[in-house]
Design an enzyme around this catalytic site. Structure first.
Site, PDB file in Angstrom:
ATOM      1  N   HIS A 151      -7.340  -6.450  -0.357  1.00 42.22           N
ATOM      2  CA  HIS A 151      -6.277  -5.448  -0.253  1.00 42.22           C
ATOM      3  C   HIS A 151      -5.200  -5.793   0.768  1.00 42.22           C
ATOM      4  CE1 HIS A 151      -4.332  -1.562  -0.368  1.00 42.22           C
ATOM      5  NE2 HIS A 151      -4.528  -1.401   0.926  1.00 42.22           N
TER       6      HIS A 151
ATOM      7  N   ASP B 285       0.860  -1.190   0.000  1.00 42.60           N
ATOM      8  CA  ASP B 285       0.000   0.000   0.000  1.00 42.60           C
ATOM      9  C   ASP B 285       0.901   1.247   0.000  1.00 42.60           C
ATOM     10  OD1 ASP B 285      -2.987   1.023   0.735  1.00 42.60           O
ATOM     11  OD2 ASP B 285      -1.633   1.946   2.172  1.00 42.60           O
TER      12      ASP B 285
END
Length: 314
Positions: free
Chosen positions: A290, A108
């Site tokens: 994610h 991320d």
């Protein structure tokens, strides 16, 4: 699930004008460093599953809480969170340990920092392993301006920049609820609701999908953000346009051997031009959302170890 008491105890290290909280494994493997960089809103603890396996494979595993997170420094100036400062922290960390270069792993926002580090300090990066966030090419328009044009002013990247302090306060008031609602998997598809997604998430009474971690694991993140608030970590977003300017004259091609790991259900968009900017890239896809290294810890670790072994024998 992981028992938080098994996580290494941290040390505080002074580098680059700040103190960073560092977690280590495999110190006996000095000379073979790998640095793991967390995303938002995360913590070094997000790498809890990978650390022992990497140490067992012969790596000196160095995992910072980056500036703005955990017990690391939280400077008050927004510009202290630009890519020069964030990558400078990692360079100074290498200097502290006496390493010329290391393999860097990012998830991320951590991936964004690792991409930036490879651009700004290419001689300090041996290999790149990034999860979720692919290389972001620098287009003709600054990033926040571009996102605002495409996705509107309610997109959280834009909101963080245009309405400073608003989201920070809402997340701080609802830290447990926000993180509980965020760290989910297998969420049902639903129509996007009006308003700013992160604020909506912080105020939602019922989480969707399934949790990706146990209550005791979640408590590590909640405790950290209850202590720090969110402003330091959100200030990373408030430097996106500054970073766009800072990278104006940098060679945009990353030459290092690179592993890119995607989650098939991750909402983060892929970069169709990835191999144009990262010519030595291998892409691995995992069946997850994610939070890749926490959702699929064993598969993530194996993908990393397999690729590193290939690099070592190349």
């Amino acid at each position: 699930m992981f028992n938080p008491t098994d996580f290494p105890k941290p040390t505080l290290i002074s580098v680059n004008g700040v103190e960073l909280e560092i977690f280590e494994a495999g110190r006996q493997n000095a000379g073979n460093p790998i640095v793991l960089c967390h995303g938002w809103p995360e913590h070094a603890f997000s790498w809890r599953f990978q650390m022992p396996a990497l140490a067992a494979a012969g790596y000196h595993v160095i995992v910072p809480n980056q500036r703005g997170y955990g017990n690391s420094s939280r400077p008050s100036e927004v510009t202290d969170y630009d890519i020069e400062h964030l990558s400078g922290d990692l360079v100074a960390l290498l200097d502290h340990y006496g390493y010329e270069a290391a393999t860097f792993v990012g998830h991320d926002w951590g991936a964004m920092v690792v991409w930036g580090l490879a651009l700004l300090h290419p001689n300090r990066v041996h290999n790149v392993i990034n999860l979720s966030l692919p290389y972001q090419e620098r287009g003709a328009t600054p990033w926040i301006e571009f996102i605002e044009q495409i996705l509107g002013s309610d997109h959280y990247f834009v909101h963080f920049n245009r309405r400073p302090g608003v989201a920070d306060a809402v997340l701080e008031e609802n830290t447990f609820r926000f993180l509980r609602n965020l760290y989910r998997k297998n969420e049902p598809l639903r129509e996007p609701e009006p308003g700013m997604a992160m604020i909506n998430l912080a105020r939602a009474e019922t989480p969707l999908g399934e949790p990706i971690m146990s209550d005791s694991e979640l408590a590590v993140f909640v405790s950290a953000f209850e202590s720090t608030g969110f402003t330091g970590s959100i200030n990373w977003y408030r430097n996106l346009d500054r970073n766009w300017h800072l990278l104006a004259d940098v060679n945009p091609v990353i030459e290092q051997p690179t592993l890119m790991i995607h989650g098939d259900r991750d909402p983060v968009a892929r970069n169709e031009n990835l191999d144009k900017f990262v010519p030595n890239v291998e892409v691995v896809n995992l069946d997850c959302g994610h939070w890749i290294q926490q959702e699929k810890p064993e598969e993530t670790t194996q993908a990393i170890l397999k690729w590193l072994a290939q690099q070592a024998s190349a």
